[in-house]
Design a protein around this motif. Structure first.
Motif, PDB file in Angstrom:
ATOM      1  N   UNK A 163     -30.149 -32.856  64.190  1.00  0.00           N
ATOM      2  CA  UNK A 163     -29.042 -32.393  63.360  1.00  0.00           C
ATOM      3  C   UNK A 163     -28.671 -30.961  63.719  1.00  0.00           C
ATOM      4  N   UNK A 164     -27.388 -30.692  63.756  1.00  0.00           N
ATOM      5  CA  UNK A 164     -26.917 -29.354  64.099  1.00  0.00           C
ATOM      6  C   UNK A 164     -26.057 -28.814  62.948  1.00  0.00           C
ATOM      7  N   UNK A 165     -25.838 -27.500  62.919  1.00  0.00           N
ATOM      8  CA  UNK A 165     -25.034 -26.923  61.838  1.00  0.00           C
ATOM      9  C   UNK A 165     -23.606 -27.458  61.832  1.00  0.00           C
ATOM     10  N   UNK A 166     -23.074 -27.622  60.646  1.00  0.00           N
ATOM     11  CA  UNK A 166     -21.689 -28.073  60.473  1.00  0.00           C
ATOM     12  C   UNK A 166     -20.734 -26.912  60.712  1.00  0.00           C
ATOM     13  N   UNK A 167     -19.691 -27.172  61.471  1.00  0.00           N
ATOM     14  CA  UNK A 167     -18.600 -26.221  61.674  1.00  0.00           C
ATOM     15  C   UNK A 167     -17.370 -27.036  62.039  1.00  0.00           C
ATOM     16  N   UNK A 168     -16.227 -26.404  62.052  1.00  0.00           N
ATOM     17  CA  UNK A 168     -15.024 -27.127  62.459  1.00  0.00           C
ATOM     18  C   UNK A 168     -15.181 -27.663  63.878  1.00  0.00           C
ATOM     19  N   UNK A 169     -15.811 -26.859  64.739  1.00  0.00           N
ATOM     20  CA  UNK A 169     -16.012 -27.277  66.132  1.00  0.00           C
ATOM     21  C   UNK A 169     -16.936 -28.485  66.225  1.00  0.00           C
ATOM     22  N   UNK A 170     -18.075 -28.463  65.486  1.00  0.00           N
ATOM     23  CA  UNK A 170     -19.036 -29.563  65.585  1.00  0.00           C
ATOM     24  C   UNK A 170     -18.458 -30.852  64.995  1.00  0.00           C
ATOM     25  N   UNK A 171     -17.713 -30.754  63.913  1.00  0.00           N
ATOM     26  CA  UNK A 171     -17.092 -31.939  63.327  1.00  0.00           C
ATOM     27  C   UNK A 171     -16.050 -32.517  64.281  1.00  0.00           C
ATOM     28  N   UNK A 172     -15.250 -31.642  64.872  1.00  0.00           N
ATOM     29  CA  UNK A 172     -14.240 -32.109  65.842  1.00  0.00           C
ATOM     30  C   UNK A 172     -14.918 -32.776  67.034  1.00  0.00           C
ATOM     31  N   UNK A 173     -16.030 -32.205  67.491  1.00  0.00           N
ATOM     32  CA  UNK A 173     -16.773 -32.773  68.615  1.00  0.00           C
ATOM     33  C   UNK A 173     -17.312 -34.157  68.274  1.00  0.00           C
ATOM     34  N   UNK A 174     -17.824 -34.324  67.041  1.00  0.00           N
ATOM     35  CA  UNK A 174     -18.361 -35.619  66.623  1.00  0.00           C
ATOM     36  C   UNK A 174     -17.252 -36.665  66.552  1.00  0.00           C
ATOM     37  N   UNK A 175     -16.082 -36.272  66.064  1.00  0.00           N
ATOM     38  CA  UNK A 175     -14.948 -37.205  65.992  1.00  0.00           C
ATOM     39  C   UNK A 175     -14.531 -37.631  67.395  1.00  0.00           C
ATOM     40  N   UNK A 176     -14.481 -36.691  68.318  1.00  0.00           N
ATOM     41  CA  UNK A 176     -14.117 -37.018  69.700  1.00  0.00           C
ATOM     42  C   UNK A 176     -15.143 -37.957  70.318  1.00  0.00           C
ATOM     43  N   UNK A 177     -16.427 -37.701  70.073  1.00  0.00           N
ATOM     44  CA  UNK A 177     -17.503 -38.576  70.577  1.00  0.00           C
ATOM     45  C   UNK A 177     -17.347 -39.983  70.017  1.00  0.00           C
ATOM     46  N   UNK A 178     -17.029 -40.059  68.746  1.00  0.00           N
ATOM     47  CA  UNK A 178     -16.844 -41.349  68.084  1.00  0.00           C
ATOM     48  C   UNK A 178     -15.746 -42.169  68.757  1.00  0.00           C
ATOM     49  N   UNK A 179     -14.643 -41.505  69.089  1.00  0.00           N
ATOM     50  CA  UNK A 179     -13.506 -42.229  69.663  1.00  0.00           C
ATOM     51  C   UNK A 179     -13.667 -42.498  71.156  1.00  0.00           C
ATOM     52  N   UNK A 180     -14.711 -41.962  71.762  1.00  0.00           N
ATOM     53  CA  UNK A 180     -15.005 -42.271  73.165  1.00  0.00           C
ATOM     54  C   UNK A 180     -16.011 -43.409  73.304  1.00  0.00           C
ATOM     55  N   UNK A 181     -16.548 -43.901  72.172  1.00  0.00           N
ATOM     56  CA  UNK A 181     -17.507 -45.000  72.237  1.00  0.00           C
ATOM     57  C   UNK A 181     -16.847 -46.266  72.764  1.00  0.00           C
ATOM     58  N   UNK A 182     -17.599 -47.021  73.548  1.00  0.00           N
ATOM     59  CA  UNK A 182     -17.105 -48.307  74.025  1.00  0.00           C
ATOM     60  C   UNK A 182     -17.068 -49.295  72.873  1.00  0.00           C
ATOM     61  N   UNK A 183     -16.109 -50.224  72.954  1.00  0.00           N
ATOM     62  CA  UNK A 183     -15.996 -51.222  71.894  1.00  0.00           C
ATOM     63  C   UNK A 183     -17.255 -52.064  71.803  1.00  0.00           C
ATOM     64  N   UNK A 184     -17.692 -52.612  72.911  1.00  0.00           N
ATOM     65  CA  UNK A 184     -18.850 -53.491  72.891  1.00  0.00           C
ATOM     66  C   UNK A 184     -19.987 -52.895  73.712  1.00  0.00           C
ATOM     67  N   UNK A 185     -21.164 -52.824  73.099  1.00  0.00           N
ATOM     68  CA  UNK A 185     -22.370 -52.442  73.832  1.00  0.00           C
ATOM     69  C   UNK A 185     -23.435 -53.480  73.521  1.00  0.00           C
TER      70      UNK A 185
END
Length: 207
Positions: A163-185
């Motif tokens: 777990x890392x500290x919450x910030x606008x940057x970290x939340x934005x990074x997590x959202x971007x990571x989420x949308x880069x996930x492949x549909x099927x794994x």
């Protein structure tokens, strides 16, 4: 879960201080009709002097009777107070059942891991899940202290190692990571349990 913190919320808005429970109101607008033990009769006996003198209210919870002595002005004052309290509850419920809180409830812990298990969701469902998760990240996770995101899959996928500290940057990074996930794994029968164990392996995590 939404009203888990009702006590703190009531105190915050002064509803406890204003004494708006039924018992508290009755004690301010009248007095309880008492029974006393009469030795000669060998049983408790209620006084009768108040019969017909005061309006009376009987509580269904315990059968206790209150003689009401308040003037109309005081009764109307409590009506106004109760209507105000009802309006606060309505606002609270609207807030608790809106946006991401409608799906996830209210996140109260300060350090959390969100474990994702999309299973075999079709592409439209997969995107709906990511929309909802993005919403909870932007609306609620931004309000806490630390977080991480883990996806249950054949090969465990972690946004961060811990777990890392919450910030606008970290939340934005997590959202971007989420949308880069492949549909099927590739998913195994044990991937969800493994992801949960991995999440709980971080000693700082509270939920």
């Amino acid at each position: 879960q939404s009203l888990v913190s009702s006590s703190k919320w009531l105190q915050r808005y002064g509803l406890k201080r204003n004494k708006l429970s039924l018992s508290q109101i009755l004690s301010q607008i009248g007095f309880q009709h008492r029974k006393d033990y009469v030795t000669t009769l060998g049983k408790p006996v209620a006084s009768r002097y108040a019969d017909g003198l005061f309006p009376q209210y009987k509580r269904t919870q315990d059968g206790s009777v209150y003689n009401l002595t308040a003037k109309k002005e005081l009764i109307l004052h409590f009506v106004d107070c109760l209507m105000g309290a009802i309006e606060l509850y309505k606002q609270r419920m609207e807030w608790l059942t809106s946006e991401s809180r409608q799906i996830f409830g209210v996140i109260q812990e300060q350090c959390i891991v969100i474990v994702l298990d999309f299973g075999t969701a079709a592409p439209p469902e997969f995107d709906l899940c990511r929309d909802a998760l993005s919403m909870v990240l932007v609306e609620q996770v931004i309000q806490i202290a630390r977080f991480n995101v883990i996806r249950a899959a054949q090969g465990l996928m972690k946004w961060q190692q811990k777990c890392i500290p919450v910030s606008e940057h970290s939340v934005k990074s997590a959202v971007m990571w989420l949308w880069k996930l492949d549909h099927m794994t590739a998913v195994s029968h044990t991937s969800s349990a493994e992801a949960l164990l991995e999440a709980m392996g971080d000693e700082a995590v509270r939920s």
